[in-house]
Scaffold this active site. Structure first.
Site, PDB file in Angstrom:
ATOM      1  N   VAL A 177      89.345  36.415 143.815  1.00 23.43           N
ATOM      2  CA  VAL A 177      89.873  37.734 143.507  1.00 23.43           C
ATOM      3  C   VAL A 177      88.927  38.399 142.524  1.00 23.43           C
ATOM      4  O   VAL A 177      88.524  37.788 141.530  1.00 23.43           O
ATOM      5  CB  VAL A 177      91.289  37.644 142.901  1.00 23.43           C
ATOM      6  N   CYS A 178      88.550  39.644 142.813  1.00 21.52           N
ATOM      7  CA  CYS A 178      87.704  40.412 141.910  1.00 21.52           C
ATOM      8  C   CYS A 178      86.383  39.664 141.658  1.00 21.52           C
ATOM      9  O   CYS A 178      85.768  39.159 142.584  1.00 21.52           O
ATOM     10  CB  CYS A 178      88.470  40.694 140.615  1.00 21.52           C
ATOM     11  N   THR A 179      85.979  39.533 140.400  1.00 24.38           N
ATOM     12  CA  THR A 179      84.693  38.888 140.096  1.00 24.38           C
ATOM     13  C   THR A 179      84.768  37.368 140.130  1.00 24.38           C
ATOM     14  O   THR A 179      83.797  36.703 139.764  1.00 24.38           O
ATOM     15  CB  THR A 179      84.168  39.355 138.723  1.00 24.38           C
ATOM     16  N   THR A 193      83.247  41.845 146.265  1.00 23.60           N
ATOM     17  CA  THR A 193      83.783  41.649 144.921  1.00 23.60           C
ATOM     18  C   THR A 193      84.093  43.028 144.356  1.00 23.60           C
ATOM     19  O   THR A 193      83.967  44.040 145.064  1.00 23.60           O
ATOM     20  CB  THR A 193      82.782  40.879 144.030  1.00 23.60           C
ATOM     21  N   ALA A 210      88.189  42.499 146.419  1.00 25.98           N
ATOM     22  CA  ALA A 210      87.613  43.418 145.441  1.00 25.98           C
ATOM     23  C   ALA A 210      88.440  43.403 144.164  1.00 25.98           C
ATOM     24  O   ALA A 210      89.000  42.381 143.793  1.00 25.98           O
ATOM     25  CB  ALA A 210      87.516  44.808 146.050  1.00 25.98           C
TER      26      ALA A 210
END
Length: 339
Positions: A105-107, A125, A158
């Protein structure tokens, strides 16, 4: 119902919503069905509490070395993903391949990348880190646009709330659309946005031009998607030659005029499909497509779905009129398990 284990990795400076968003989705299945479809556990390197980037403290269930191999391993992001503990990368490199599904998730994608787990795969990302991911890990096919990407058993998403979209997609895969829809409604979110939906709006995706005439053109495009938005017409508005205008617009916004117009028109069409009862033909004219077929091609190209299907997914009134409110809603409101 088969119980699937979900393990969420914790570390200091993790983004709290990257953790709680997917967890609430998987936990919501029990509120809807009354059955334990997912066994959710959290783990940090030493089993010690972690402090999130927003200052919250999360107490994990166990230490990562002691955690059994899960069905689904979730790796969140946050500031802590920028300078990770080498022991965490070693653990991911050794243990993550044993999971049936690997999710970032995300970074959190940066952690998977550092462990070599995204090599040869397509991934995404948070938009703020896509350039960093592509530059530092050339073996990864980085796609900066989608809200999530699924490549075999590995899924990357992202920023922040896209982890909810991805988790709902996994629930739909495991248990079907009806269960995923009920969970989405309990959480008061859409069932799920298409994975290839853009991370942000056309205005956010492109920079604001420095020169006033070009900024005025950007505003004009946004306010008149049904107008003549050819390069020649926009150049007249900017008081530049078509060639000079096209070159200056791209230099200052990062997008060609044609690309920017496409984004604005698509975004406007999406809003009308979500918020109005206008027909597809009327919307296609209002957004400058001219015909429903031209708008359909634009939707399929960018979003992978036709306008009618997009409206069915995303206009709340469409759903609430056809899907009964699950009995679990009352239990959810009372913060008590369903009977």
């Amino acid at each position: 119902m088969t119980e699937r284990s979900v393990l969420v990795v914790l570390f200091d400076e993790v983004q709290s919503l990257d953790v709680t968003g997917p967890v609430e989705v998987f936990a919501g299945v029990r509120l809807d069905t009354g059955e334990d479809a997912y066994l959710i556990r959290t783990a940090s390197l030493d089993g010690a509490p972690v402090r999130t980037s927003s200052g919250l403290t999360i107490v994990p269930d166990t230490a990562l070395p002691d955690a059994p191999d899960p069905h689904t391993l979730i790796v969140p992001g946050g500031q802590g993903s920028r300078g990770p503990d080498p022991r965490l990368i070693d653990w991911l490199r050794e243990r993550a391949p044993r999971a049936r599904r690997l999710v970032s998730v995300c970074t959190g994608a940066l952690l998977l990348a550092e462990a070599g787990l995204l090599d040869g795969r397509r991934a995404t990302t948070h938009w703020i880190a896509t350039d960093h991911l592509a530059r530092n890990y050339p073996a990864i096919d980085v796609d900066p646009d989608p809200i999530f990407v699924r490549d075999g058993p590995v899924s990357t998403s992202a920023g922040v709330t896209s982890g909810i979209d991805l988790a709902l997609a996994l629930v739909e895969e495991d248990l079907g659309r009806d269960v995923a829809l009920d969970v989405a409604r309990l959480l008061v979110v859409f069932l799920r946005r298409p994975g290839n939906q853009a991370q942000f709006s056309a205005q956010l995706a492109a920079q604001t031009a420095r020169r006033e005439p070009l900024r005025e053109v950007q505003s004009w495009i946004s306010e008149h998607p049904d107008g003549d938005l050819s390069v020649e017409s926009l150049a007249v508005r900017a008081r530049l030659s078509p060639r000079h205008f096209a070159r200056a617009f791209r230099a200052e916004t990062g997008a060609t005029p044609g690309r920017y117009v496409e984004r604005v028109r698509l975004e406007h069409a999406r809003r009308l499909l979500e918020d109005s009862f206008d027909g597809v033909e009327e919307i296609s004219r209002a957004c400058g497509y001219g015909t429903p077929e031209a708008m359909r091609r634009a939707f399929v190209k960018v979003l992978g779905t036709a306008p009618a299907e997009y409206r069915r997914r995303f206009r709340p009134g469409e759903r609430t009129s056809t899907v009964p409110l699950p009995q679990a809603a009352a239990a959810y409101a009372d913060h008590a398990p369903p009977p």
